[in-house]
Write a protein that holds these residues in place. Structure first.
Motif, PDB file in Angstrom:
ATOM      1  N   GLU A 111       5.894  14.302  -9.329  1.00 43.74           N
ATOM      2  CA  GLU A 111       6.361  15.666  -9.529  1.00 43.74           C
ATOM      3  C   GLU A 111       5.257  16.634  -9.127  1.00 43.74           C
ATOM      4  O   GLU A 111       4.078  16.395  -9.374  1.00 43.74           O
ATOM      5  N   ASN A 112       5.662  17.682  -8.478  1.00 49.38           N
ATOM      6  CA  ASN A 112       4.720  18.650  -7.947  1.00 49.38           C
ATOM      7  C   ASN A 112       4.759  19.900  -8.808  1.00 49.38           C
ATOM      8  O   ASN A 112       5.420  20.870  -8.485  1.00 49.38           O
ATOM      9  N   GLU A 113       4.050  19.849  -9.918  1.00 48.65           N
ATOM     10  CA  GLU A 113       4.017  21.005 -10.800  1.00 48.65           C
ATOM     11  C   GLU A 113       2.777  21.837 -10.506  1.00 48.65           C
ATOM     12  O   GLU A 113       1.693  21.305 -10.311  1.00 48.65           O
ATOM     13  N   ILE A 114       2.969  23.111 -10.501  1.00 49.89           N
ATOM     14  CA  ILE A 114       1.876  24.051 -10.246  1.00 49.89           C
ATOM     15  C   ILE A 114       1.458  24.665 -11.576  1.00 49.89           C
ATOM     16  O   ILE A 114       2.303  25.046 -12.383  1.00 49.89           O
ATOM     17  N   GLU A 115       0.157  24.748 -11.779  1.00 48.41           N
ATOM     18  CA  GLU A 115      -0.328  25.401 -12.993  1.00 48.41           C
ATOM     19  C   GLU A 115      -0.091  26.897 -12.893  1.00 48.41           C
ATOM     20  O   GLU A 115      -0.302  27.509 -11.847  1.00 48.41           O
ATOM     21  N   LYS A 116       0.351  27.473 -14.000  1.00 50.73           N
ATOM     22  CA  LYS A 116       0.668  28.905 -14.034  1.00 50.73           C
ATOM     23  C   LYS A 116       0.094  29.524 -15.300  1.00 50.73           C
ATOM     24  O   LYS A 116      -0.144  28.838 -16.291  1.00 50.73           O
ATOM     25  N   TYR A 117      -0.106  30.846 -15.236  1.00 48.69           N
ATOM     26  CA  TYR A 117      -0.426  31.591 -16.439  1.00 48.69           C
ATOM     27  C   TYR A 117       0.851  31.676 -17.258  1.00 48.69           C
ATOM     28  O   TYR A 117       1.947  31.800 -16.720  1.00 48.69           O
ATOM     29  N   VAL A 118       0.705  31.630 -18.591  1.00 50.83           N
ATOM     30  CA  VAL A 118       1.867  31.735 -19.463  1.00 50.83           C
ATOM     31  C   VAL A 118       1.698  32.977 -20.322  1.00 50.83           C
ATOM     32  O   VAL A 118       0.786  33.065 -21.142  1.00 50.83           O
ATOM     33  N   ARG A 119       2.575  33.936 -20.094  1.00 49.37           N
ATOM     34  CA  ARG A 119       2.537  35.194 -20.843  1.00 49.37           C
ATOM     35  C   ARG A 119       3.604  35.143 -21.927  1.00 49.37           C
ATOM     36  O   ARG A 119       4.753  34.811 -21.664  1.00 49.37           O
ATOM     37  N   LEU A 120       3.191  35.451 -23.155  1.00 49.75           N
ATOM     38  CA  LEU A 120       4.133  35.513 -24.263  1.00 49.75           C
ATOM     39  C   LEU A 120       4.710  36.917 -24.336  1.00 49.75           C
ATOM     40  O   LEU A 120       3.954  37.903 -24.370  1.00 49.75           O
ATOM     41  N   LYS A 121       6.009  37.015 -24.328  1.00 47.07           N
ATOM     42  CA  LYS A 121       6.672  38.325 -24.382  1.00 47.07           C
ATOM     43  C   LYS A 121       6.422  38.970 -25.740  1.00 47.07           C
ATOM     44  O   LYS A 121       6.322  38.293 -26.754  1.00 47.07           O
ATOM     45  N   GLY A 122       6.290  40.270 -25.719  1.00 46.12           N
ATOM     46  CA  GLY A 122       6.098  41.013 -26.961  1.00 46.12           C
ATOM     47  C   GLY A 122       4.679  41.509 -27.159  1.00 46.12           C
ATOM     48  O   GLY A 122       4.422  42.291 -28.068  1.00 46.12           O
ATOM     49  N   PHE A 123       3.741  41.085 -26.316  1.00 43.29           N
ATOM     50  CA  PHE A 123       2.363  41.551 -26.403  1.00 43.29           C
ATOM     51  C   PHE A 123       2.154  42.639 -25.360  1.00 43.29           C
ATOM     52  O   PHE A 123       2.595  42.515 -24.225  1.00 43.29           O
ATOM     53  N   ALA A 124       1.443  43.679 -25.735  1.00 45.61           N
ATOM     54  CA  ALA A 124       1.183  44.787 -24.813  1.00 45.61           C
ATOM     55  C   ALA A 124      -0.145  44.564 -24.091  1.00 45.61           C
ATOM     56  O   ALA A 124      -1.046  43.900 -24.594  1.00 45.61           O
ATOM     57  N   GLY A 125      -0.252  45.111 -22.897  1.00 39.81           N
ATOM     58  CA  GLY A 125      -1.505  45.057 -22.151  1.00 39.81           C
ATOM     59  C   GLY A 125      -1.778  43.691 -21.555  1.00 39.81           C
ATOM     60  O   GLY A 125      -0.871  42.939 -21.230  1.00 39.81           O
ATOM     61  N   THR A 126      -3.068  43.373 -21.435  1.00 40.41           N
ATOM     62  CA  THR A 126      -3.470  42.124 -20.782  1.00 40.41           C
ATOM     63  C   THR A 126      -3.815  41.016 -21.773  1.00 40.41           C
ATOM     64  O   THR A 126      -4.367  39.996 -21.395  1.00 40.41           O
ATOM     65  N   THR A 127      -3.491  41.188 -23.045  1.00 42.34           N
ATOM     66  CA  THR A 127      -3.881  40.190 -24.044  1.00 42.34           C
ATOM     67  C   THR A 127      -2.736  39.272 -24.455  1.00 42.34           C
ATOM     68  O   THR A 127      -2.844  38.579 -25.450  1.00 42.34           O
ATOM     69  N   GLY A 128      -1.674  39.206 -23.702  1.00 38.77           N
ATOM     70  CA  GLY A 128      -0.532  38.413 -24.106  1.00 38.77           C
ATOM     71  C   GLY A 128      -0.437  37.043 -23.465  1.00 38.77           C
ATOM     72  O   GLY A 128       0.637  36.470 -23.398  1.00 38.77           O
ATOM     73  N   TYR A 129      -1.560  36.495 -23.010  1.00 41.94           N
ATOM     74  CA  TYR A 129      -1.531  35.213 -22.306  1.00 41.94           C
ATOM     75  C   TYR A 129      -1.914  34.065 -23.217  1.00 41.94           C
ATOM     76  O   TYR A 129      -2.838  34.169 -24.025  1.00 41.94           O
ATOM     77  N   LEU A 130      -1.215  32.962 -23.046  1.00 42.69           N
ATOM     78  CA  LEU A 130      -1.498  31.762 -23.812  1.00 42.69           C
ATOM     79  C   LEU A 130      -2.803  31.139 -23.327  1.00 42.69           C
ATOM     80  O   LEU A 130      -3.046  31.056 -22.122  1.00 42.69           O
ATOM     81  N   ASN A 131      -3.646  30.731 -24.260  1.00 44.78           N
ATOM     82  CA  ASN A 131      -4.915  30.067 -23.965  1.00 44.78           C
ATOM     83  C   ASN A 131      -5.029  28.836 -24.848  1.00 44.78           C
ATOM     84  O   ASN A 131      -4.396  28.748 -25.900  1.00 44.78           O
ATOM     85  N   TYR A 132      -5.883  27.904 -24.433  1.00 44.01           N
ATOM     86  CA  TYR A 132      -6.099  26.694 -25.205  1.00 44.01           C
ATOM     87  C   TYR A 132      -7.589  26.429 -25.286  1.00 44.01           C
ATOM     88  O   TYR A 132      -8.250  26.274 -24.266  1.00 44.01           O
ATOM     89  N   ASP A 133      -8.120  26.403 -26.504  1.00 45.82           N
ATOM     90  CA  ASP A 133      -9.528  26.105 -26.721  1.00 45.82           C
ATOM     91  C   ASP A 133      -9.706  24.588 -26.632  1.00 45.82           C
ATOM     92  O   ASP A 133      -9.211  23.838 -27.475  1.00 45.82           O
TER      93      ASP A 133
END
Length: 183
Positions: A111-133
């Motif tokens: 399978e050819n999956e491409i990594e993407k940014y994941v934005r959670l709806k409902g957050f304003a500005g540039t801080t609505g992206y999913l991150n993993y520590d």
């Protein structure tokens, strides 16, 4: 009747029954189409598997040599993959076990999956992206410009395997997947 007997029967009909055209097609055209379809009956379709599964198959082939022996590969996979492996739970699923055997037997495509940014709806500005520590193995919401200890790009299959809330968020339509621009 076997596939070969069926094809022979169709060929005999073609030779014996060339009839007049009807709507631009002849009886012969129909028999030729049926013959083409009959030849495809036993052709198995290649399954699509994740990259880690293709890696398992290739490692097993290296271990046992290039000869493809499905049972040895399945044995190696079951014996070699430990419960510490991040994809062990994937292997415990009976559907995935069948998929593995099908891939070994009939061939596969990765399978050819491409990594993407994941934005959670409902957050304003540039801080609505999913991150993993990576160190603490925790998800959080922030920007996409964080340090190397933070995973900021994801494939859907990785999220499905590692983020328990993925299905709930995705089914609720709360995730936007954004293409990652070349860096």
């Amino acid at each position: 009747m076997t596939k070969e007997e069926y094809v022979k029967t169709l060929k005999k009909y073609m030779a014996d029954n060339e009839l007049e055209q009807e709507d631009g097609l002849t009886y012969l055209d129909g028999i030729q189409d049926a013959t083409t379809l009959a030849r495809q009956l036993d052709e198995p379709k290649k399954v699509v598997i994740p990259q880690f599964m293709a890696d398992w198959i290739e490692e097993a082939k290296e271990y046992y040599g290039s000869e493809l022996d499905p049972l040895r590969i399945v044995y190696w996979t079951g014996d070699y993959i430990s419960d510490n492996d991040s994809h062990y739970q994937w292997l415990e699923n009976i559907y995935n076990q069948k998929l593995l055997l099908n891939a070994i037997t009939n061939g596969y495509e990765v399978e050819n999956e491409i990594e993407k940014y994941v934005r959670l709806k409902g957050f304003a500005g540039t801080t609505g992206y999913l991150n993993y520590d990576v160190n603490f193995k925790e998800f959080f919401v922030d920007t996409t410009g964080l340090d190397s200890c933070t995973k900021i790009k994801f494939t859907k299959s990785w999220l499905k395997d590692n983020w328990p809330e993925y299905e709930a968020y995705n089914n609720a339509g709360l995730l936007d997947f954004e293409e990652v621009e070349d860096e």
